[in-house]
Design an enzyme around this catalytic site. Structure first.
Site, PDB file in Angstrom:
ATOM      1  N   ALA A  86      -8.309   3.278   5.742  1.00 12.34           N
ATOM      2  CA  ALA A  86      -8.307   2.976   4.359  1.00 12.34           C
ATOM      3  C   ALA A  86      -7.766   1.745   4.174  1.00 12.34           C
ATOM      4  O   ALA A  86      -7.720   1.007   3.251  1.00 12.34           O
ATOM      5  CB  ALA A  86      -7.257   4.316   3.686  1.00 12.34           C
ATOM      6  N   GLY A  87      -6.793   1.214   4.865  1.00 13.97           N
ATOM      7  CA  GLY A  87      -6.040  -0.030   4.705  1.00 13.97           C
ATOM      8  C   GLY A  87      -6.825  -1.113   5.047  1.00 13.97           C
ATOM      9  O   GLY A  87      -6.765  -2.090   4.364  1.00 13.97           O
ATOM     10  N   ASP A  88      -7.752  -1.117   5.933  1.00 11.38           N
ATOM     11  CA  ASP A  88      -8.740  -2.235   6.161  1.00 11.38           C
ATOM     12  C   ASP A  88      -9.359  -2.318   4.852  1.00 11.38           C
ATOM     13  O   ASP A  88      -9.996  -3.624   4.397  1.00 11.38           O
ATOM     14  CB  ASP A  88      -9.574  -2.046   7.297  1.00 11.38           C
ATOM     15  CG  ASP A  88      -8.836  -2.189   8.686  1.00 11.38           C
ATOM     16  OD1 ASP A  88      -7.782  -2.756   8.792  1.00 11.38           O
ATOM     17  OD2 ASP A  88      -9.379  -1.711   9.657  1.00 11.38           O
ATOM     18  N   GLY A 100      -1.609   4.965  -4.367  1.00 13.61           N
ATOM     19  CA  GLY A 100      -1.961   3.705  -4.987  1.00 13.61           C
ATOM     20  C   GLY A 100      -1.352   2.390  -4.296  1.00 13.61           C
ATOM     21  O   GLY A 100      -1.201   2.530  -3.106  1.00 13.61           O
ATOM     22  N   GLY A 107      -0.533   4.426   0.122  1.00  9.17           N
ATOM     23  CA  GLY A 107      -1.289   5.790   0.428  1.00  9.17           C
ATOM     24  C   GLY A 107      -2.012   6.065  -0.661  1.00  9.17           C
ATOM     25  O   GLY A 107      -2.534   5.347  -1.561  1.00  9.17           O
ATOM     26  N   LYS A 116       0.826  -1.175  -0.008  1.00 10.85           N
ATOM     27  CA  LYS A 116      -0.048  -0.079   0.180  1.00 10.85           C
ATOM     28  C   LYS A 116       0.844   1.205   0.053  1.00 10.85           C
ATOM     29  O   LYS A 116       1.808   1.553   0.888  1.00 10.85           O
ATOM     30  CB  LYS A 116      -0.998   0.130   1.200  1.00 10.85           C
ATOM     31  CG  LYS A 116      -1.762  -1.157   1.268  1.00 10.85           C
ATOM     32  CD  LYS A 116      -2.690  -1.316   2.476  1.00 10.85           C
ATOM     33  CE  LYS A 116      -1.772  -1.564   3.721  1.00 10.85           C
ATOM     34  NZ  LYS A 116      -2.405  -1.655   5.021  1.00 10.85           N
TER      35      LYS A 116
END
Length: 142
Positions: free
Chosen positions: A94-96, A69, A66, A64
């Protein structure tokens, strides 16, 4: 029956789950943010992080990046998938969302690129939904 082993180091918590799929080969999915990789592994170079996950048995690697992309690698295929600009980013949310979108794409047997687009899109949408909710409830913006 095949399976996907999903491995991620979210903060200092190791997430490891096995998802079973009919009529598919076994694979291991390694997902990590570039900042977490630097913190945990001392590596900031994307290729070296991907090499590390591959050496640990990940057949699919997702890094990831951020709002920029993500970088994806599966066997000899590797690509950058651009992200979506959404303003404020709450990394955890956002990560989940990214992980959920990536798994959805893979489980639907989508291409690596399309899976990456799902991942980036769901991560961006999850982040925006969280921001909107926090504004509404007024416990973030006082």
């Amino acid at each position: 029956m095949g399976f996907i082993d999903f491995i991620s180091f979210s903060g200092f918590i190791i997430i490891n789950m096995r998802i079973y799929r009919k009529n598919s080969a076994a694979s291991t999915l390694g997902v990590e943010g570039i900042d977490e990789a630097e913190l945990l592994l001392g590596i900031k170079d994307i290729d070296k992080v991907a090499d590390y996950f591959s050496s640990q048995g990940s057949t699919i690697v997702a890094i990831k990046l951020g709002p920029k992309g993500c970088y994806l690698r599966h066997q000899s295929e590797e690509l950058f998938v651009p992200g979506y600009s959404v303003g404020n980013v709450i990394d955890t949310v956002a990560g989940d969302g990214f992980a959920a979108g990536l798994l959805a794409g893979i489980l639907r047997n989508e291409s690596l690129e399309r899976s990456g687009k799902y991942a980036n899109g769901v991560g961006a949408m999850a982040d925006q939904k969280y921001i909107d909710r926090r504004k509404k409830d007024n416990y973030y913006y006082n």
